[in-house]
Motif scaffolding. Structure first.
Motif, mmCIF file in Angstrom:
data_model
loop_
_atom_site.group_PDB
_atom_site.id
_atom_site.type_symbol
_atom_site.label_atom_id
_atom_site.label_comp_id
_atom_site.label_asym_id
_atom_site.label_seq_id
_atom_site.Cartn_x
_atom_site.Cartn_y
_atom_site.Cartn_z
ATOM 1 N N UNK A 1 -68.408 36.500 -52.372
ATOM 2 C CA UNK A 1 -67.011 36.871 -52.316
ATOM 3 C C UNK A 1 -66.897 38.156 -51.516
ATOM 4 N N UNK A 2 -66.147 38.091 -50.471
ATOM 5 C CA UNK A 2 -65.959 39.268 -49.625
ATOM 6 C C UNK A 2 -65.034 40.256 -50.322
ATOM 7 N N UNK A 3 -65.293 41.527 -50.118
ATOM 8 C CA UNK A 3 -64.404 42.521 -50.719
ATOM 9 C C UNK A 3 -63.764 43.416 -49.670
ATOM 10 N N UNK A 4 -63.560 42.852 -48.491
ATOM 11 C CA UNK A 4 -62.834 43.573 -47.454
ATOM 12 C C UNK A 4 -61.414 43.010 -47.368
ATOM 13 N N UNK A 5 -60.490 43.854 -46.971
ATOM 14 C CA UNK A 5 -59.093 43.459 -46.899
ATOM 15 C C UNK A 5 -58.548 43.757 -45.510
ATOM 16 N N UNK A 6 -57.469 43.063 -45.150
ATOM 17 C CA UNK A 6 -56.801 43.300 -43.872
ATOM 18 C C UNK A 6 -55.395 43.826 -44.135
ATOM 19 N N UNK A 7 -54.725 44.222 -43.073
ATOM 20 C CA UNK A 7 -53.405 44.838 -43.201
ATOM 21 C C UNK A 7 -52.254 43.839 -43.148
ATOM 22 N N UNK A 8 -52.547 42.564 -43.005
ATOM 23 C CA UNK A 8 -51.488 41.582 -42.802
ATOM 24 C C UNK A 8 -50.743 41.199 -44.077
ATOM 25 N N UNK A 9 -51.390 41.386 -45.230
ATOM 26 C CA UNK A 9 -50.771 41.050 -46.517
ATOM 27 C C UNK A 9 -51.117 42.140 -47.521
ATOM 28 N N UNK A 11 -52.675 43.865 -50.752
ATOM 29 C CA UNK A 11 -54.006 43.638 -51.338
ATOM 30 C C UNK A 11 -53.924 42.728 -52.558
ATOM 31 N N UNK A 12 -52.899 42.888 -53.403
ATOM 32 C CA UNK A 12 -52.800 42.023 -54.585
ATOM 33 C C UNK A 12 -52.697 40.553 -54.190
ATOM 34 N N UNK A 13 -52.017 40.279 -53.077
ATOM 35 C CA UNK A 13 -51.885 38.907 -52.579
ATOM 36 C C UNK A 13 -53.242 38.395 -52.082
ATOM 37 N N UNK A 14 -53.990 39.240 -51.404
ATOM 38 C CA UNK A 14 -55.310 38.851 -50.905
ATOM 39 C C UNK A 14 -56.278 38.589 -52.062
ATOM 40 N N UNK A 15 -56.198 39.381 -53.111
ATOM 41 C CA UNK A 15 -57.055 39.161 -54.281
ATOM 42 C C UNK A 15 -56.690 37.830 -54.938
ATOM 43 N N UNK A 16 -55.412 37.579 -55.074
ATOM 44 C CA UNK A 16 -54.933 36.293 -55.609
ATOM 45 C C UNK A 16 -55.509 35.142 -54.784
ATOM 46 N N UNK A 50 -53.237 46.812 -59.117
ATOM 47 C CA UNK A 50 -53.278 45.898 -57.975
ATOM 48 C C UNK A 50 -53.923 44.572 -58.389
ATOM 49 N N UNK A 51 -55.049 44.660 -59.091
ATOM 50 C CA UNK A 51 -55.725 43.456 -59.588
ATOM 51 C C UNK A 51 -54.805 42.722 -60.562
ATOM 52 N N UNK A 52 -54.222 43.466 -61.497
ATOM 53 C CA UNK A 52 -53.363 42.851 -62.515
ATOM 54 C C UNK A 52 -52.187 42.116 -61.876
ATOM 55 N N UNK A 53 -51.622 42.691 -60.831
ATOM 56 C CA UNK A 53 -50.474 42.052 -60.167
ATOM 57 C C UNK A 53 -50.880 40.706 -59.562
ATOM 58 N N UNK A 54 -52.034 40.657 -58.905
ATOM 59 C CA UNK A 54 -52.519 39.404 -58.341
ATOM 60 C C UNK A 54 -52.820 38.372 -59.411
ATOM 61 N N UNK A 55 -53.449 38.805 -60.509
ATOM 62 C CA UNK A 55 -53.793 37.884 -61.591
ATOM 63 C C UNK A 55 -52.536 37.384 -62.308
#
Length: 127
Positions: A1-9, A11-16, A50-55
């Motif tokens: 599981x990658x743990x890098x993020x991009x600026x297009x969305x 972070x909570x959405x990317x974690x989801x 941030x994690x909680x929002x995605x979950x």
């Protein structure tokens, strides 16, 4: 599981989406426990909220469920639900615009199919 993020969305959405990908790819199956919020915070190095929002989005969509004091688990039928959502999104985001552009170019259904077969035959790098 990658743990890098991009600026297009956000972070909570990317974690989801990362959790959704694990379900779609059978890394997480029905009733499997998903990593705790604390584990995800440590892994991704992001804020707990941030994690909680995605979950919570996944819970609201019926993809995961919470057992109080135990953890979060993959809901029964989650993969099928995600596959259905993704097929609809694929059609809306890619197929419909492709058909509209093909109509503008005067391409027939056969032309489109041949073009897809040709592109698919090139491989992922286009060679």
């Amino acid at each position: 599981m990658s743990h890098t993020f991009h600026d297009k969305k956000p972070i909570f959405q990317q974690i989801k989406e990362k959790v959704e990908d694990q379900i779609v790819n059978d890394q997480l199956k029905e009733h499997d426990q998903i990593p705790s919020t604390t584990q995800m915070v440590q892994f991704y190095k992001v804020n707990h909220l941030t994690i909680a929002k995605g979950m919570n989005l996944l819970v609201d969509e019926g993809i995961i469920y919470k057992k109080r004091g135990v953890g979060m688990f993959v809901e029964e039928g989650a993969k099928e639900k995600l596959m259905h959502q993704r097929k609809e999104a694929f059609a809306d985001n890619y197929v419909i615009p492709m058909i509209q552009e093909a109509d503008k170019l005067g391409l027939t259904e056969r032309d489109i199919i041949n073009l897809i077969k040709e592109m698919k035959g090139r491989g992922p790098d286009g060679d």
